[in-house]
Design a protein around this motif. Sequence first.
Motif, mmCIF file in Angstrom:
data_model
loop_
_atom_site.group_PDB
_atom_site.id
_atom_site.type_symbol
_atom_site.label_atom_id
_atom_site.label_comp_id
_atom_site.label_asym_id
_atom_site.label_seq_id
_atom_site.Cartn_x
_atom_site.Cartn_y
_atom_site.Cartn_z
ATOM 1 N N MET A 179 0.839 -1.195 0.000
ATOM 2 C CA MET A 179 0.000 0.000 0.000
ATOM 3 C C MET A 179 0.875 1.246 0.000
ATOM 4 N N ASP A 180 0.594 2.159 -0.901
ATOM 5 C CA ASP A 180 1.358 3.391 -1.032
ATOM 6 C C ASP A 180 0.594 4.525 -0.335
ATOM 7 N N LEU A 181 1.227 5.149 0.661
ATOM 8 C CA LEU A 181 0.577 6.214 1.421
ATOM 9 C C LEU A 181 0.964 7.596 0.915
ATOM 10 N N THR A 182 1.639 7.661 -0.215
ATOM 11 C CA THR A 182 2.083 8.949 -0.746
ATOM 12 C C THR A 182 1.414 9.236 -2.087
ATOM 13 N N TYR A 183 1.455 10.509 -2.479
ATOM 14 C CA TYR A 183 0.935 10.929 -3.770
ATOM 15 C C TYR A 183 2.076 11.470 -4.617
ATOM 16 N N SER A 184 1.927 11.373 -5.917
ATOM 17 C CA SER A 184 2.958 11.864 -6.833
ATOM 18 C C SER A 184 3.045 13.385 -6.765
ATOM 19 N N PRO A 185 4.189 13.966 -7.192
ATOM 20 C CA PRO A 185 4.304 15.432 -7.221
ATOM 21 C C PRO A 185 3.196 16.087 -8.042
#
Length: 392
Positions: free
Chosen positions: A1-7
């Motif tokens: 699971m990725d808890l970050t968003y792209s720039p």
Amino acid sequence: MDLTYSPAAEEFRVDLRAWLAANIPARWAASGFWASLDEDEAFDLRRDWERRKALAGFAGIEWPVEYGGRGGSPAMAAIHDEELARARGPRSVNTLGLTFLAPTLMAVGTPEQKAEIIGPMLRNEVIWCQGFSEPGAGSDLAALRTHGERDGDAFIVNGQKVWTTSARRGDQIFTMVRTEPGSSRHRGLSLLLIDMHAPGVEVRPIRQMSGVSEFGEVFFTDVRVPASACVGGLGNGWATAMLLLSFERGASAIGQYTDYLRAFEEIVRVAKALGRDGDPVVRQELARRRVELECLRYHSLHVLTEVEQGRDLGFASSVTKLQWSQTYQGLFETFDELLGPDAALVRPTADVDLTALRRESFWTRSVTIWGGSSQVQRSIVAERVLGLPRGS
């Protein structure tokens, strides 16, 4: 699971947040503001605001640019829902068209239908409602009896729909009609688009326990509908309807989480105003609801990660619908328990205006029914996701 968003997604968040801050008056975000307005006044405000949001490029986030969308990613769509809820932006007045009909037209609509319907819908020039449920055909959609008889290049439609959201304000309705004489169940159905202002269409509002009339009954009496207003192919209505409903559960519930967290915080304030915040039973109940909210958040982030990586959710989308609806309803069950018998009364309690929260509480009783009841969702998860044997 990725808890970050792209720039790029975070840049979109900054732009959206700035636009929302500049275009949502402070009074709109005040608790109880929308509940204090006349229904028609509230509708007109929301309709115009959403139109301006679309013209500013903050609607149809994942839609292709050719349809007036932004051509964004699922993460950007989730950010849109999250920021809109955080800013207490108005609810959409065209949810049924935007959520269901538009993506269905993009997938199976004719070039003419795509060109004539999607853009005006996005800008709220045309408000859409959905005509599926009938007396005797609610969860069992295949039992519908509204029928259309072919007459040259048109169908003559007769029948009745019920629990039609926004029926009183809808300009058009997408509805299921039995177009093959003598057919039954899933066969012989078509999805037709009908002008709500056409001769023979009658709408009767249904007054809800909250005092508003969000739903209505729709009666068709010899309504002439062009055959070209059929979506997905004549007699192929069941498959088209299943495609349409698949868009309802969405890819993520990030927006719902943010909205429900706001409601949770207001309920905590009510507990304090009533002097119940020191009650260990109340505190334990509120803690349980907070944990459920965080479970919803992390599930939503997991789902968003899956979608961003190109995985098809398939039947697993039923887990999301089941989780957010049960979490939402459970939160307001706690609110009702907090108020006791006063929960059924739309009037101030302990010097706190609870009109908006009470209306929301009444509304939550429906969320485990529409869009596929919790019983249906559990059966789907059991059979299609977990592979359990079907009961006899």
